[in-house]
Write an enzyme that holds these catalytic residues in place. Structure first.
Site, PDB file in Angstrom:
ATOM      1  N   LYS A  20     -19.585 -13.147  -0.287  1.00 47.01           N
ATOM      2  CA  LYS A  20     -18.538 -12.429   0.442  1.00 47.01           C
ATOM      3  C   LYS A  20     -18.124 -13.204   1.702  1.00 47.01           C
ATOM      4  O   LYS A  20     -18.802 -14.163   2.093  1.00 47.01           O
ATOM      5  CB  LYS A  20     -19.060 -11.019   0.781  1.00 47.01           C
ATOM      6  CG  LYS A  20     -19.358 -10.170  -0.470  1.00 47.01           C
ATOM      7  CD  LYS A  20     -19.836  -8.770  -0.089  1.00 47.01           C
ATOM      8  CE  LYS A  20     -20.046  -7.899  -1.314  1.00 47.01           C
ATOM      9  NZ  LYS A  20     -20.419  -6.513  -0.951  1.00 47.01           N
ATOM     10  N   TYR A  60     -12.870  -3.258  -7.128  1.00 47.30           N
ATOM     11  CA  TYR A  60     -13.658  -2.115  -6.649  1.00 47.30           C
ATOM     12  C   TYR A  60     -13.044  -0.775  -7.053  1.00 47.30           C
ATOM     13  O   TYR A  60     -13.273   0.236  -6.385  1.00 47.30           O
ATOM     14  CB  TYR A  60     -13.808  -2.189  -5.127  1.00 47.30           C
ATOM     15  CG  TYR A  60     -14.860  -3.180  -4.656  1.00 47.30           C
ATOM     16  CD1 TYR A  60     -16.188  -3.101  -5.092  1.00 47.30           C
ATOM     17  CD2 TYR A  60     -14.541  -4.193  -3.747  1.00 47.30           C
ATOM     18  CE1 TYR A  60     -17.162  -4.000  -4.655  1.00 47.30           C
ATOM     19  CE2 TYR A  60     -15.509  -5.097  -3.300  1.00 47.30           C
ATOM     20  CZ  TYR A  60     -16.818  -4.984  -3.755  1.00 47.30           C
ATOM     21  OH  TYR A  60     -17.770  -5.866  -3.315  1.00 47.30           O
ATOM     22  N   ASN A 123     -22.836  -7.160   3.569  1.00 50.13           N
ATOM     23  CA  ASN A 123     -24.065  -7.456   2.819  1.00 50.13           C
ATOM     24  C   ASN A 123     -23.997  -8.728   1.964  1.00 50.13           C
ATOM     25  O   ASN A 123     -24.705  -8.874   0.976  1.00 50.13           O
ATOM     26  CB  ASN A 123     -24.511  -6.234   2.001  1.00 50.13           C
ATOM     27  CG  ASN A 123     -23.470  -5.787   0.995  1.00 50.13           C
ATOM     28  OD1 ASN A 123     -22.415  -6.410   0.860  1.00 50.13           O
ATOM     29  ND2 ASN A 123     -23.760  -4.727   0.269  1.00 50.13           N
ATOM     30  N   HIS A 126     -21.902 -10.132  -3.715  1.00 44.96           N
ATOM     31  CA  HIS A 126     -21.599  -9.162  -4.772  1.00 44.96           C
ATOM     32  C   HIS A 126     -22.234  -9.632  -6.080  1.00 44.96           C
ATOM     33  O   HIS A 126     -22.268 -10.835  -6.356  1.00 44.96           O
ATOM     34  CB  HIS A 126     -20.095  -9.029  -5.007  1.00 44.96           C
ATOM     35  CG  HIS A 126     -19.784  -8.312  -6.290  1.00 44.96           C
ATOM     36  ND1 HIS A 126     -19.787  -6.940  -6.373  1.00 44.96           N
ATOM     37  CD2 HIS A 126     -19.543  -8.768  -7.547  1.00 44.96           C
ATOM     38  CE1 HIS A 126     -19.548  -6.592  -7.642  1.00 44.96           C
ATOM     39  NE2 HIS A 126     -19.390  -7.676  -8.366  1.00 44.96           N
ATOM     40  N   GLU A 137     -15.433  -7.968 -14.769  1.00 49.02           N
ATOM     41  CA  GLU A 137     -15.218  -8.724 -13.529  1.00 49.02           C
ATOM     42  C   GLU A 137     -14.944 -10.202 -13.808  1.00 49.02           C
ATOM     43  O   GLU A 137     -14.101 -10.818 -13.157  1.00 49.02           O
ATOM     44  CB  GLU A 137     -16.430  -8.539 -12.603  1.00 49.02           C
ATOM     45  CG  GLU A 137     -16.520  -7.100 -12.089  1.00 49.02           C
ATOM     46  CD  GLU A 137     -17.828  -6.764 -11.391  1.00 49.02           C
ATOM     47  OE1 GLU A 137     -18.670  -7.667 -11.204  1.00 49.02           O
ATOM     48  OE2 GLU A 137     -18.008  -5.577 -11.031  1.00 49.02           O
TER      49      GLU A 137
HETATM   50  P1  GDP Z   1     -23.303  -3.063  -4.752  1.00 48.43           P
HETATM   51  O1  GDP Z   1     -23.063  -3.036  -6.239  1.00 48.43           O
HETATM   52  O2  GDP Z   1     -24.761  -3.166  -4.412  1.00 48.43           O
HETATM   53  O3  GDP Z   1     -22.499  -4.134  -4.035  1.00 48.43           O
HETATM   54  O4  GDP Z   1     -22.845  -1.639  -4.163  1.00 48.43           O
HETATM   55  P2  GDP Z   1     -21.618  -0.675  -4.579  1.00 48.43           P
HETATM   56  O5  GDP Z   1     -20.968  -1.142  -5.844  1.00 48.43           O
HETATM   57  O6  GDP Z   1     -22.115   0.718  -4.520  1.00 48.43           O
HETATM   58  O7  GDP Z   1     -20.621  -0.863  -3.354  1.00 48.43           O
HETATM   59  C1  GDP Z   1     -19.812  -1.995  -3.271  1.00 48.43           C
HETATM   60  C2  GDP Z   1     -19.810  -2.503  -1.845  1.00 48.43           C
HETATM   61  O8  GDP Z   1     -19.242  -1.521  -0.993  1.00 48.43           O
HETATM   62  C3  GDP Z   1     -21.189  -2.754  -1.248  1.00 48.43           C
HETATM   63  O9  GDP Z   1     -21.752  -4.016  -1.580  1.00 48.43           O
HETATM   64  C4  GDP Z   1     -20.889  -2.669   0.231  1.00 48.43           C
HETATM   65  O10 GDP Z   1     -20.288  -3.881   0.697  1.00 48.43           O
HETATM   66  C5  GDP Z   1     -19.846  -1.568   0.277  1.00 48.43           C
HETATM   67  N1  GDP Z   1     -20.478  -0.269   0.547  1.00 48.43           N
HETATM   68  C6  GDP Z   1     -21.261   0.459  -0.283  1.00 48.43           C
HETATM   69  N2  GDP Z   1     -21.668   1.601   0.288  1.00 48.43           N
HETATM   70  C7  GDP Z   1     -21.108   1.592   1.526  1.00 48.43           C
HETATM   71  C8  GDP Z   1     -21.135   2.510   2.609  1.00 48.43           C
HETATM   72  O11 GDP Z   1     -21.770   3.556   2.563  1.00 48.43           O
HETATM   73  N3  GDP Z   1     -20.418   2.170   3.723  1.00 48.43           N
HETATM   74  C9  GDP Z   1     -19.706   1.000   3.789  1.00 48.43           C
HETATM   75  N4  GDP Z   1     -19.026   0.741   4.921  1.00 48.43           N
HETATM   76  N5  GDP Z   1     -19.663   0.130   2.800  1.00 48.43           N
HETATM   77  C10 GDP Z   1     -20.345   0.406   1.682  1.00 48.43           C
HETATM   78 MG    MG Z   2     -21.357  -2.538  -7.309  1.00 45.05          MG
END
Ligand code: GDP
Ligand code: MG
Length: 160
Positions: A20, A60, A123, A126, A137
């Site tokens: 990222k 997303y 974080n 991805h 994807e």
């Molecule tokens: P991943 O698959 O572990 O990346 O997590 P998800 O698919 O659930 O979410 C996608 C991305 O959205 C995450 O990697 C974070 O960058 C962001 N994200 C997820 N949960 C949160 C949250 O509660 N707050 C914020 N600000 N960003 C979030």
């Molecule tokens: Mg995810």
């Protein structure tokens, strides 16, 4: 001369990973690639790109109703990302283990998120969460001819 596998399963399983914008800004590109390379996975596609908001909204799409969706798309389009496809046995699951949990606070030391970040919204990496997501994807981020089918001379030392 290269024969494409009939199915992207077994040692031909593939996943989509992206470093990222914060990972790029924080000079973690080499460190992250090093970990996957050392593990034994094969890099089959990679490009640096400034992803558009349209691409990221689609990427997303499953999170479109979450309150952070807009901010997530802004963050992800705020600078370059390194989009990659990695291949290997159980690479989808294993790459997720190597990344750690979504929230860095839940990620164990030794994982990428456990070692290099603290905030869920910054974080650094991805990774596809299932084979189905990986397929979707990869097709979204890459054209077929950007995926390189190649034999790595070390393969017989990584697989029986
Ligand atoms: P991943 O698959 O572990 O990346 O997590 P998800 O698919 O659930 O979410 C996608 C991305 O959205 C995450 O990697 C974070 O960058 C962001 N994200 C997820 N949960 C949160 C949250 O509660 N707050 C914020 N600000 N960003 C979030
Ligand atoms: Mg995810």
């Amino acid at each position: 001369a290269h024969i494409f596998p009939t199915a992207w399963t077994g040692i031909n399983e593939r996943t989509f990973l992206a470093i990222k914008p914060d990972g790029c800004q924080r000079r973690l590109v080499g460190e992250i690639i090093k970990r996957l390379e050392r593990k034994g996975f094969k890099l089959v596609a990679m490009k640096m790109m400034h992803a558009s908001e349209a691409l990221l909204k689609e990427h997303y799409i499953a999170l479109r109703d979450r309150p952070f969706y807009g901010r997530l798309v802004k963050y992800m389009s705020s600078g370059p990302v390194i989009a990659m496809v990695w291949q290997g046995l159980d690479v989808v699951k294993t790459a997720r283990l190597m990344m750690g949990e979504t929230n860095p606070a839940d990620s164990l030391p030794g994982t990428i998120r456990g070692d290099f970040c603290v905030d869920v919204s910054r974080n650094v990496i991805h990774g596809s969460d299932s084979r189905e997501s990986a397929q979707r994807e990869i097709a979204l981020w890459f054209k077929d001819d950007e995926l390189i089918c190649w034999d790595q001379s070390t393969e017989s030392w990584i697989y029986e």
